[in-house]
Write a protein that holds these residues in place. Structure first.
Motif, PDB file in Angstrom:
ATOM      1  N   ARG A 106      -6.464   0.308  -0.645  1.00  0.00           N
ATOM      2  CA  ARG A 106      -5.777   1.664  -0.771  1.00  0.00           C
ATOM      3  C   ARG A 106      -6.801   2.667  -1.135  1.00  0.00           C
ATOM      4  NH1 ARG A 106      -1.048   4.391  -1.027  1.00  0.00           N
ATOM      5  NH2 ARG A 106      -0.861   5.940  -2.730  1.00  0.00           N
ATOM      6  N   PRO A 117      -6.175   4.193   5.021  1.00  0.00           N
ATOM      7  CA  PRO A 117      -6.769   3.178   4.315  1.00  0.00           C
ATOM      8  C   PRO A 117      -7.685   2.160   5.180  1.00  0.00           C
ATOM      9  CG  PRO A 117      -4.693   2.417   5.169  1.00  0.00           C
ATOM     10  CD  PRO A 117      -4.710   4.041   5.546  1.00  0.00           C
ATOM     11  N   MET A 173      -0.807   8.545   0.796  1.00  0.00           N
ATOM     12  CA  MET A 173      -2.101   7.679   0.536  1.00  0.00           C
ATOM     13  C   MET A 173      -3.361   8.196   1.517  1.00  0.00           C
ATOM     14  SD  MET A 173      -1.879   4.122   2.932  1.00  0.00           S
ATOM     15  CE  MET A 173      -0.165   3.703   2.754  1.00  0.00           C
ATOM     16  N   LEU A 209       0.821  -1.089   0.202  1.00  0.00           N
ATOM     17  CA  LEU A 209       0.049   0.227   0.033  1.00  0.00           C
ATOM     18  C   LEU A 209       0.996   1.146   0.207  1.00  0.00           C
ATOM     19  CD1 LEU A 209      -2.759  -0.982   2.599  1.00  0.00           C
ATOM     20  CD2 LEU A 209      -3.014  -1.071   0.250  1.00  0.00           C
TER      21      LEU A 209
END
Length: 615
Positions: A401, A385, A382, A375
């Protein structure tokens, strides 16, 4: 409202005559952390070390070591003194975790001293604020039972001996420190609501002044009562262990328990004598992972932080952090992303293991870490998640993700969602016998519930608050009658090739696991000495509204001592960087063993009034 002056401090350095190579090395260090030398150096301790969150607590522990006690004896002396000098952060009616290395058995142990929510609690009838402070907040006192368990299994001294420093400071007084005064001021309105709280913390009708002699006579009386129970048992011919049990019984099943239950009954609270009588401290196997040849041990659930730290280490083990460099934007980014991935899992799965099956082994597996590591994009941020599926390693990959614009729908509960801040302290101890202890006690929030319980001088940990519990009724860690809420406390002991290497712990609420993770990387990846590893700049993440929510907005804050190009690179990765004053996050205390010289060295965090001392 009292205003504290901002004190301008001018630092004068004595010029040094350095050879060119020495000057270059010094300049490199100063370029990285230009004001590091303005603070403190590591402390040696050939016969023993104590590094704790207040100088008087460190001295109480060291006095015990010098009187012939071992690390367990010194730990209880330190814990009891912290109750007096850091009453907003710790106390015998609080909670906490201990990680202990016992040289005789050559094993590491974990002690959980954490109490449950009262059996009569009904969270559906309470607001988030009522679960945080006041007569309906709180969990059963756990820490005193931990004191007894620690002394009984590993200590050598009597309760009377180890509690003597704390009783002295509580009865005779000590100069109250400025941060304690500020904490009292922040809770002044709540303290005014209960005569018992007002008597303890507003003794002259108002907030004490910094440096004023501060006494806790009701607490001193409670400490004397448990000592009296021990001494009566010894005089009657009981064994040391039986005498310690007599002290435990007086607190949890005797007149102290009855006084606590009376106070809550008369004030409309939920605690009863049954709640106190049910409590037992828990000895458990510590969590364990390996990291680049080191063995790392820490607290199992009901700690969330132990899993968080070990999972974070497993995640970044797949990256060459040393090549990226300490304090680089690339290193900071990888650590930050690992924190997000680990939090997504621990917030989904961790709760009281007596009531919930926590998949600890699966969460700690290296295969699971490798799968979850996918991820992490080394060049981009990101979205917070979703949790993975540690039972089926391949099951998490579909949609976990979350991408911008694809944030999962949030749950809603009847309670307010944001977490309440915690108030915790920590210490580490090494003795001349080879034993080592790291401990992190806590009141939960500042002064816990904020309610002094009758004439005991005690305040309970407010473990029912959102943060220690989830606001969502379908969550495994929602506040429930008789369930132990989750702490983030996770003191750590590290070994290398079967030999002790480091011990550390920190306060910081949500950031405890984050702080310990960053300091461990400083120690184990970058080889920093203990004080440099502690003092180095840190960052924190917070989730809004909380980390229970996939897609939560993640706030990134960074201490402002790193070069501007680091900040600009992080912004290029997608961070919105908030700069905080240079020494803002956590207050870690630690001890390391130099593998070459064999010297034990301790460090204390300049971010709070912590102190390391050795002999």
């Amino acid at each position: 409202m009292r205003r504290f002056p901002i004190r301008m401090i001018t630092l004068f350095a004595t010029p040094l005559l350095l050879l060119p190579a020495e000057a270059a090395a010094r300049q490199t260090s100063l370029d990285r952390y230009p004001d590091r030398l303005a603070h403190r150096t590591a402390v040696p301790g050939p016969n023993g070390l104590v590094t704790a969150g207040h100088p008087l607590a460190s001295v109480a522990g060291l006095r015990t070591l010098m009187a012939g006690g071992n690390a367990a004896d010194a730990a209880v002396a330190t814990l009891a003194t912290l109750n007096v000098v850091r009453p907003q952060m710790s106390g015998m009616a609080g909670n906490g975790f201990v990680t202990l290395y016992d040289r005789a058995s050559d094993r590491v142990y974990s002690l959980g001293a954490t109490g449950a929510a009262p059996l009569a609690i009904d969270p559906s009838s309470l607001t988030a604020n009522e679960l945080n402070k006041g007569i309906h907040a709180g969990v059963v006192p756990g820490l005193f039972g931990g004191w007894i368990a620690l002394l009984d299994r590993f200590g050598t001294m009597s309760l009377a001996q180890v509690l003597a420093p704390a009783i002295g400071y509580a009865e005779d007084g000590h100069p109250i420190e400025e941060s304690v005064v500020a904490a009292i001021e922040s809770q002044e309105e709540l303290f005014e609501s209960f005569p018992s709280s007002r008597r303890m913390f507003l003794p002259l009708g108002g907030v004490p002044e910094p440096g004023e002699t501060f006494r806790m006579s009701d607490l001193a009386n409670t400490l004397r009562k448990v000592v009296e129970a021990e001494q009566i048992a010894l005089a009657a011919g009981k064994t040391r262990s039986e005498a310690l049990q007599a002290a435990f019984d007086r607190f949890y099943r005797g007149d102290i328990a009855e006084e606590m239950a009376r106070f809550y009954r008369e004030n409309g609270g939920d605690f009863t004598v049954e709640d106190f009588a049910r409590y037992e401290p828990i000895w458990a196997e510590p969590l364990h992972t390996t990291y680049r040849g080191y063995d790392v041990y820490t607290s199992p659930p009901t700690s969330r932080g132990g899993l968080e730290v070990t999972m974070q280490l497993n995640l970044v083990e797949g990256f060459d952090l040393r090549a990226l460099g300490a304090g680089s934007a690339e290193t900071i980014h990888l650590l930050s992303e690992a924190i997000k991935v680990a939090k997504a899992d621990v917030y989904a799965y961790v709760a009281d293991p007596a009531l919930v099956d926590v998949p600890v082994d699966a969460l700690l597996s290296k295969d699971y870490a490798a799968a979850r590591r996918s991820l992490i994009d080394p060049s981009g941020v990101m979205v917070y998640p979703e949790a993975g599926n540690p039972v089926r390693v391949d099951a998490f990959q579909s949609g976990a993700r979350a991408e911008p614009g694809a944030v999962p729908e949030r749950r809603r509960g009847h309670l307010a969602e944001p977490s309440y801040a915690g108030s915790t302290t920590s210490f580490s101890i090494a003795d001349r016998f080879g034993n080592v202890i790291a401990a992190t006690p806590t009141h939960g929030g500042s002064f816990g519930t904020g309610v002094v319980v009758g004439n005991t001088g005690l305040t309970f940990n407010n473990g029912t608050r959102i943060g220690s519990t989830s606001p969502y009724p379908d969550d495994v860690n929602y506040v429930r009658a008789g369930q132990i809420p989750i702490l983030n406390n996770s003191p750590i002991i590290v070994f290398k090739d079967g030999r002790f290497h480091a011990a550390l712990g920190t306060p910081g609420g949500e950031t405890i696991g984050q702080t310990q993770f960053q300091v461990l990387v400083n120690l184990l990846d970058f080889g920093m000495p203990i004080q440099e590893a502690i003092s180095a700049p840190r960052f924190t993440l917070s989730g809004e509204p909380n980390f229970y929510q996939p897609g939560a907005e993640v706030r990134f804050r960074l201490e402002d001592r790193l070069p501007g190009d680091v900040v600009r690179t992080l912004e290029g990765f997608g961070y919105t960087v908030e700069l905080a004053p240079g020494y803002s996050f956590g207050s870690i205390q630690g001890i390391t063993l130099d593998a070459v010289t064999g010297a034990l060295m301790a460090g204390a965090d300049p971010r709070r009034v912590a102190y390391a001392i050795g002999w």
